[in-house]
Each structure stands twice: as C-alpha cells, then as structure tokens.
Design a protein around this motif. Structure first.
Motif, short mmCIF file in Angstrom:
data_model
loop_
_atom_site.label_atom_id
_atom_site.label_comp_id
_atom_site.label_asym_id
_atom_site.label_seq_id
_atom_site.Cartn_x
_atom_site.Cartn_y
_atom_site.Cartn_z
N ALA A 270 -3.95 0.69 -0.13
CA ALA A 270 -3.78 -0.16 -1.31
C ALA A 270 -4.51 0.47 -2.50
O ALA A 270 -5.71 0.70 -2.44
CB ALA A 270 -4.33 -1.55 -1.03
N ILE B 55 -6.02 -0.30 -5.34
CA ILE B 55 -6.63 -1.32 -6.20
C ILE B 55 -8.01 -0.83 -6.63
O ILE B 55 -8.64 -0.04 -5.94
CB ILE B 55 -6.75 -2.68 -5.49
N GLU C 2 -7.19 -8.86 -0.88
CA GLU C 2 -6.47 -8.28 -2.01
C GLU C 2 -5.70 -7.02 -1.60
O GLU C 2 -4.59 -6.77 -2.09
CB GLU C 2 -7.44 -7.96 -3.15
N LYS C 3 -6.26 -6.24 -0.71
CA LYS C 3 -5.56 -5.04 -0.22
C LYS C 3 -4.29 -5.42 0.53
O LYS C 3 -3.22 -4.83 0.32
CB LYS C 3 -6.48 -4.22 0.69
N PHE D 163 -1.67 -6.83 -1.92
CA PHE D 163 -1.12 -5.79 -2.79
C PHE D 163 0.04 -5.06 -2.11
O PHE D 163 1.10 -4.87 -2.68
CB PHE D 163 -2.23 -4.80 -3.16
#
Length: 202
Positions: free
Chosen positions: A35, A37, A61-62, A65
């Motif tokens: 990811a 990010i 979040e990874k 994403f």
C-alpha cells in the motif's frame, strides 16, 4: 500445498517478507501488493499517540487502500510499532541510527504492538492488535558494533534494528508474547477470521 479456498489469492498489502512467509507457511495462497500510503501523514492527521492505536490505524488504512483498487478481493493490512515507554521508534535510516536505537533499548523492556486488518471492497471486515514485551540485555558499545557488523543492512528493514528470527535473537534475555506478534502479524486471530469466512480448508 495450499489450504486457501478463496477464488482469488489473498492480497497482503505489505512488502514484508516475514509476513508473507508466515502466511505461506500456514498454507495460504498469497500475493503482495504494498500500500502506497504516507504513514507518517496518516498518523499525524489522526492525532493518535498510543502505539497500539497507531498500529491498528495504519494496518486498517493499508488494507482499505488496496481493497479499493482490487474489488471483491480479501486484503490483509498489517503494521507494527515499537514503544519504549512513551517514545516510539521507526526503522533506522542507517547504521548510526541503528546503533543509537540499540543503545537506548539495551537493558530495558520495550513493547511491540502488531496489528492486522482485513478489508474487502473498501470496508473493514476484521481487525486485531497484539502486544509482545521484549527484554533486551545490557549491551556494550563493542557488542552493538559487533552485532551491526554481522547483521549488515538488514538492521534498516525493521523497527528497532533487529529481526528476532535472525541475529537479533542474541540481543534479548526474555520475551513475553507470541512469535507471530514479534514478526509483525497476529496470525492466530487472522486465521480464525478467515476460517469463519470459509476461506480455509482446515
């Protein structure tokens, strides 16, 4: 032989060889898709300061994403933080910073918070975080230098400048927590979730 029953491979949103190895050794069919990010920006925006909460946020979040880019796929995100009291550590930029970190950790107990999250179609389906307490033995400057000489550039690939599955094991006198947490993936709870989704044969 794989025990994975998904129609498509499980995606690991990480470039960690240790995490991929854990999943493959458990018989899962895995592909990696890191990811992209900005972890520090995500952390700063969140306002979180607790190591476990930060690890959970970044793992989530990874996974989200990558899951938005790969519809219908199960995506695993993972993250690990290292905390010595209130101070958090990041991967050392080079040998000098690795030596500094080891000097600070030597003779003390630090905590590794390992988080995992599973997402599909932009929604979080599962999340967990586990903790390991690591008691590093007292180390002289000469011992730190000798360790860094032998470990080489590997010290810059993990937070704390060590891999417990390699030469890093020599740095410790006691460990409280499971092996999977230390390697950065709460594997047992993840497998239990995947089993509940009928994605595993065992």
């Amino acid at each position: 032989m794989t025990i994975w029953r998904g129609q498509q491979k499980l995606i690991l949103a990480s470039q960690s060889r240790a995490r991929k190895m854990l999943l493959e050794n458990a018989g899962l069919d895995v592909e990696t898709l890191p990811a992209d990010i900005d972890e520090r920006a995500v952390q700063k925006k969140s306002g979180l300061s607790a190591p476990g909460e930060i690890a959970s946020l970044l793992a989530r979040e990874k996974a989200l994403f990558i899951s938005r880019q790969r519809p219908g796929r199960y995506v695993v995100g993972a993250d690990q933080t290292l905390a010595l009291g209130q101070r958090m550590f990041s991967k050392p930029a080079g040998r000098a910073q690795a030596a500094e970190q080891l000097g600070l950790l030597a003779g003390k107990v630090h905590e590794l918070h390992s988080a995992v999250s599973v997402a599909r179609d932009g929604k979080t389906l599962f999340a967990d975080v586990s903790v390991a307490r690591m008691s590093m033995r007292r180390l002289s400057e000469g011992e730190i230098d000798a360790y860094l000489d032998h470990a080489g550039t590997a010290v810059t690939t993990s937070v704390g400048a060590y891999q417990l599955e390699g030469l890093g094991v020599h740095l410790f006198e006691r460990i409280e927590g499971d092996h999977f947490t230390i390697l950065g993936l709460p594997l047992l709870s993840l497998l239990a979730f995947l089993r509940g989704e009928r994605l595993l044969a065992v």
